[in-house]
Write a protein that holds these residues in place. Structure first.
Motif, PDB file in Angstrom:
ATOM      1  N   SER A 113      -7.279   7.407  -7.660  1.00  0.00           N
ATOM      2  CA  SER A 113      -6.447   8.547  -7.656  1.00  0.00           C
ATOM      3  C   SER A 113      -7.276   9.888  -8.134  1.00  0.00           C
ATOM      4  O   SER A 113      -8.334   9.592  -8.990  1.00  0.00           O
ATOM      5  N   ARG A 114      -7.360  10.903  -7.386  1.00  0.00           N
ATOM      6  CA  ARG A 114      -7.722  12.161  -7.685  1.00  0.00           C
ATOM      7  C   ARG A 114      -6.847  13.335  -7.961  1.00  0.00           C
ATOM      8  O   ARG A 114      -6.054  13.557  -6.860  1.00  0.00           O
ATOM      9  N   VAL A 164      -4.399   8.190  -4.349  1.00  0.00           N
ATOM     10  CA  VAL A 164      -3.932   9.696  -4.220  1.00  0.00           C
ATOM     11  C   VAL A 164      -4.917  10.646  -4.344  1.00  0.00           C
ATOM     12  O   VAL A 164      -5.989  10.360  -5.012  1.00  0.00           O
ATOM     13  N   GLY A 165      -4.643  11.541  -3.430  1.00  0.00           N
ATOM     14  CA  GLY A 165      -5.799  12.480  -3.110  1.00  0.00           C
ATOM     15  C   GLY A 165      -5.071  13.978  -3.252  1.00  0.00           C
ATOM     16  O   GLY A 165      -4.822  14.376  -2.123  1.00  0.00           O
ATOM     17  N   LEU A 166      -4.820  14.405  -4.567  1.00  0.00           N
ATOM     18  CA  LEU A 166      -3.999  15.728  -4.290  1.00  0.00           C
ATOM     19  C   LEU A 166      -5.086  16.707  -4.601  1.00  0.00           C
ATOM     20  O   LEU A 166      -5.735  16.855  -5.657  1.00  0.00           O
ATOM     21  N   GLU A 167      -4.973  17.923  -3.582  1.00  0.00           N
ATOM     22  CA  GLU A 167      -5.817  19.120  -3.878  1.00  0.00           C
ATOM     23  C   GLU A 167      -4.619  20.292  -3.612  1.00  0.00           C
ATOM     24  O   GLU A 167      -4.316  20.546  -2.619  1.00  0.00           O
ATOM     25  N   ARG A 207       3.990   7.369  -6.443  1.00  0.00           N
ATOM     26  CA  ARG A 207       3.545   6.371  -5.584  1.00  0.00           C
ATOM     27  C   ARG A 207       3.535   5.041  -6.195  1.00  0.00           C
ATOM     28  O   ARG A 207       2.877   4.792  -7.259  1.00  0.00           O
ATOM     29  N   LYS A 208       4.327   4.142  -5.495  1.00  0.00           N
ATOM     30  CA  LYS A 208       4.142   2.621  -6.078  1.00  0.00           C
ATOM     31  C   LYS A 208       3.983   1.710  -4.944  1.00  0.00           C
ATOM     32  O   LYS A 208       4.604   1.838  -3.799  1.00  0.00           O
ATOM     33  N   SER A 211       0.761  -1.077   0.107  1.00  0.00           N
ATOM     34  CA  SER A 211       0.153   0.070   0.085  1.00  0.00           C
ATOM     35  C   SER A 211       0.850   1.238  -0.269  1.00  0.00           C
ATOM     36  O   SER A 211       1.889   1.234   0.915  1.00  0.00           O
ATOM     37  N   SER A 212       0.440   2.173  -0.507  1.00  0.00           N
ATOM     38  CA  SER A 212       1.207   3.395  -0.987  1.00  0.00           C
ATOM     39  C   SER A 212       0.066   4.611  -0.998  1.00  0.00           C
ATOM     40  O   SER A 212      -0.734   4.353  -2.065  1.00  0.00           O
ATOM     41  N   ALA A 213       0.097   5.520  -0.200  1.00  0.00           N
ATOM     42  CA  ALA A 213      -1.023   6.602  -0.258  1.00  0.00           C
ATOM     43  C   ALA A 213      -0.484   7.977  -0.029  1.00  0.00           C
ATOM     44  O   ALA A 213       0.727   8.247   0.680  1.00  0.00           O
ATOM     45  N   PHE A 214      -0.923   8.967  -0.801  1.00  0.00           N
ATOM     46  CA  PHE A 214      -0.863  10.335  -0.698  1.00  0.00           C
ATOM     47  C   PHE A 214      -2.166  11.417  -0.665  1.00  0.00           C
ATOM     48  O   PHE A 214      -3.178  11.052  -0.981  1.00  0.00           O
TER      49      PHE A 214
END
Length: 406
Positions: free
Chosen positions: A288-289, A245-248, A221-222, A202-205
């Motif tokens: 991902s967003r 991935v949740g980039l804002e 992210r890998k 698991s890899s998260a941002f």
């Protein structure tokens, strides 16, 4: 002769009327068929134009982290970044040293926490049957020698990038649960036992990339699982790679601002590997967003996303699988083999242009001698490459086809 001439003049008119009628009916059908497809509501004085869109419902993604979260709440937890003086005094640590922790207590459930730094650890078995977790990378970790817990053993990665490598281990009746960014079962190694095995990479941002200066900003992210050895258990085998991935990102745009995003969610059961289990589930998920927004008025420039997403659940040719799925009271067998790769993606680029009008021409600015004052030029761009593969066997490399029994 007169009659003949009269008929000759009327024939083209009748033909024309028939052709025109056919064309008008065709036009009516085309207009009626197009009407539901393109329909724009009349805009109110203060409302933007609204366009009818197709509804899409996103299927719920399985919670890959639930197993480790549940285990962590009931098991004895050992933080491998702490020296023996800071460990639980109710446990037996006799024989520990400055670099080695030795746990002599017999436990039912045990979770080993790898801390917040980057690490590479190897799980192996000693000649006396005890297990050993060896640190190969990670300055803050201690090596640990311990007896197998009777029920569940968990290896839990922390805030850094953690890789867990597995050598040959006889687990007996102990379930093995591993959570890290990278998990690898080495070629020639054998994991055996009577319980389940669950690997979750698991890899998260979540959040933003900090101060949004012009230029290119990278976000990678890998999460990967590589099975090159053998697994022989009586329980279920669950292999899951999960990238979230949740980039804002808020941007004050003057010039060019680009986010280059790369994700890899991959489970590979490599040629030559073998798995014997009640059931096998191989899953790769990417969710991902990517949202960039200029909300304070655009002075001018380019807002861009450059994305590459790779999601793979791959059981290669040359793999041997032997399954014995459970049978219910109604003589209905459960799913013995699942291979799936799912990629959810949401992108959003927003330019909030200031209201204004051209007020003049600046002199001596730029190669053309001037720019329009009050005129703002901003544009967005999305470049996207997505690969989503769920594969069971194959013969691209010339290896033997997949062997499946049970």
């Amino acid at each position: 002769m007169k009659s003949s001439k009269s008929l000759g003049r009327k024939a083209p008119r009748a033909s024309f009327r028939r052709s025109r009628t056919v064309v008008e009916r065709l036009e009516d059908r085309l207009l009626l068929s197009a009407d539901p497809l393109v329909k724009v509501r009349a805009a109110d004085a203060e409302q933007p134009l609204a366009v009818e869109n197709l509804a899409y419902t996103k299927n719920a993604k399985p919670d890959a982290l639930k197993g480790m979260e549940t285990l962590s709440n009931i098991a004895t937890l050992i933080d491998l970044t702490r020296p023996v003086s800071q460990q639980n005094t109710k446990l037996n640590w006799q024989g520990s040293s400055a670099s080695l922790l030795k746990l002599n207590s017999m436990l039912e459930s045990l979770v080993l926490d790898l801390g917040d730094g980057d690490s590479r650890t190897v799980l192996s078995q000693e000649s006396d049957g005890q297990l050993r977790l060896t640190r190969e990378e990670g300055e803050d970790l201690y090596d640990l020698v311990f007896a197998k817990p009777s029920r569940v053993l968990g290896l839990r990665g922390g805030g850094g990038i953690d890789k867990v490598v597995l050598n040959s281990v006889d687990l007996g009746s102990t379930k093995l649960n591993v959570l890290a960014e990278k998990i690898e079962l080495l070629e020639g190694s054998l994991l055996s036992g009577s319980a389940d095995i669950e690997f979750v990479a698991s890899s998260a941002f979540s959040g933003d990339l900090g101060l949004a200066l012009p230029g290119t900003h990278n976000l990678d992210r890998k999460a990967t699982i590589d099975i090159a050895g053998s697994i022989n258990v009586q329980g279920d085998v669950l292999l899951t790679a999960d990238v979230l991935v949740g980039l804002e990102q808020d941007v004050n745009l003057v010039g060019a601002y680009t986010v280059k995003g790369t994700t890899e969610s991959r489970v590979s059961v490599n040629a030559g590997a073998s798995i014997t289990a009640r059931s096998i589930s191989v899953n790769a998920f990417t969710d991902s967003r990517w949202a960039l927004a200029v909300n304070d008025g655009v002075v001018g420039g380019r807002l861009a996303l450059d994305l590459k997403q790779d999601t793979r659940a791959d059981i290669e040719a040359g793999v041997r699988l032997k399954l014995s799925p459970a049978v219910s009271a109604g003589s209905v067998a459960s799913k013995g083999l699942v291979v799936q790769a799912v990629d959810w993606l949401d992108t959003s680029l927003t330019l909030d242009m200031d209201d204004g009008s051209i007020s003049g021409l600046s002199k001596g600015i730029g190669p053309d001698g001037g720019v329009l004052q009050g005129f703002e030029l901003g544009w967005t761009q999305v470049d996207l490459a997505r690969t989503t593969v769920a594969r069971l066997g194959g013969s691209e490399s010339g290896d033997p086809l997949l062997t499946l029994s049970g």
